[in-house]
Write an enzyme that holds these catalytic residues in place. Structure first.
Site, short mmCIF file in Angstrom:
data_model
loop_
_atom_site.label_atom_id
_atom_site.label_comp_id
_atom_site.label_asym_id
_atom_site.label_seq_id
_atom_site.Cartn_x
_atom_site.Cartn_y
_atom_site.Cartn_z
N SER A 51 0.69 -1.40 -0.03
CA SER A 51 -0.02 -0.17 0.09
C SER A 51 0.92 1.30 -0.09
O SER A 51 0.26 2.19 -0.47
CB SER A 51 -0.85 0.10 1.16
OG SER A 51 -0.33 -0.22 2.48
N HIS A 292 -0.42 6.69 6.15
CA HIS A 292 -0.20 6.10 4.87
C HIS A 292 0.46 7.57 4.07
O HIS A 292 0.07 8.51 4.67
CB HIS A 292 -1.18 5.41 4.06
CG HIS A 292 -1.14 4.12 4.25
ND1 HIS A 292 -1.91 3.52 5.38
CD2 HIS A 292 -0.53 3.02 3.46
CE1 HIS A 292 -1.55 2.03 5.35
NE2 HIS A 292 -0.99 1.95 4.24
#
Length: 313
Positions: A51, A292
């Protein structure tokens, strides 16, 4: 690393190209140097990873399956654009939640199956980036566990009544912390992956891409944005650095390139200001999955890749 954007869960961590730096400008957000390259590229470029490569939540998802949560603004897409690679010259097969096993086996997501990532390689491939390892060591689970303990730490007075400021690290130590063993195992798997990449794409320039800095060097600078006890900020940062060190060592042993995204991101971690950070905290303020990279982070990672490619030519 692993993420589930839909659930809003804090998931957690010989390219035939002539490149000439022709212009260095300030990026539009004012905090980041952009590099523009003049290129004559033969491609193709294949991006492999999890990711942190896919870039979930930054822009509308692109590619298939939808469950991989790839963003059109992730670093592979930005690198391909700078190198002038379009259509069949660029393939991004990264997928949120991927481990090293998912490079050689199919990965099932909640919205489709991603074929083995290495299947995208061929003898024609000329550039490969690999960003993997965080899910192999269970970094997302570590984050979740430490966040839960951090919440309890704050509810019990943030050290006022108990002197322990690293409950998560203490629990890991009590259980003969297996993270180092997981890192070593991930390193062994990466070595085999790199060997297989070179077998399938013998003419490609190959780069292992590290993880950017998630947490600050000074645990006191993290505040409540990550809901971690101060000592656990240090603990998690050290584990990420150990993983990056293993990635660097395995890349060196395999004779392939290593892209350091950690160093340029140290002052842009999840605990810095909204208009500065590359990594979003538990509750994102910029488009991105929790913990993230945001668009700024993916741009920074892209520049690090481009600089590494350029320096090898």
């Amino acid at each position: 690393m692993k993420t589930s954007v839909q659930a809003g869960v804090a998931g957690l961590l010989a390219c035939g190209t002539l490149l000439t730096v022709v212009l260095v400008t300030r990026d539009g957000d004012g905090d980041h140097t952009g590099v523009t390259y003049s290129t004559t590229s033969k491609g193709p470029y294949v991006a492999l990873g999890d990711s942190y490569t896919a870039g979930p939540g930054i822009t509308d998802p692109t590619g298939t399956p939808a469950g991989c949560d790839r963003s059109a603004g992730n670093y592979p897409a930005l690198v391909a654009a700078e190198l002038g690679l379009k259509g069949g010259k660029f393939r991004d097969v990264s997928c949120s939640g991927a481990t090293t096993s998912d490079l050689t086996s199919s990965q099932h997501t909640d919205k489709g199956t991603n074929p083995p990532q290495l299947r995208a390689l061929s003898s024609d491939t000329r550039l490969v980036t690999v960003g993997i390892g965080g899910n192999d060591i269970g970094f997302s689970s570590m984050i979740k566990r430490c966040v839960a303990m951090g919440a309890l730490y704050r509810l019990t007075g943030s050290g006022k009544y108990f002197t322990e400021d690293a409950p998560c690290a203490r629990e890991a130590d009590a259980g003969s912390d297996a993270v180092e063993k997981k890192i070593a195992t991930a390193g062994d798997r990466l070595t085999r992956i790199l060997t297989e990449v070179r077998r399938r794409a013998p003419e490609a320039r190959l780069y292992v891409v590290s993880y950017p800095a998630i947490l600050p060097a000074d645990s006191a600078d993290c505040g409540r944005g990550m809901s971690l006890a101060p000592g656990d900020v240090t603990y998690l940062r050290e584990k990420e650095q150990q993983l990056n060190t293993a990635l660097r060592q395995r890349a060196s042993e395999a004779g392939v390139g290593y892209v350091d995204t950690y160093t340029p991101s140290t002052d842009h971690n999840a605990c810095t200001a909204k208009n500065t950070r590359w990594i979003e905290p538990l509750v994102p303020e910029n488009p991105a999955a929790p913990v993230h990279p945001n668009a700024r982070g993916e741009r920074g990672m892209a520049e690090a890749v481009l600089r590494a490619v350029k320096s090898a030519l």
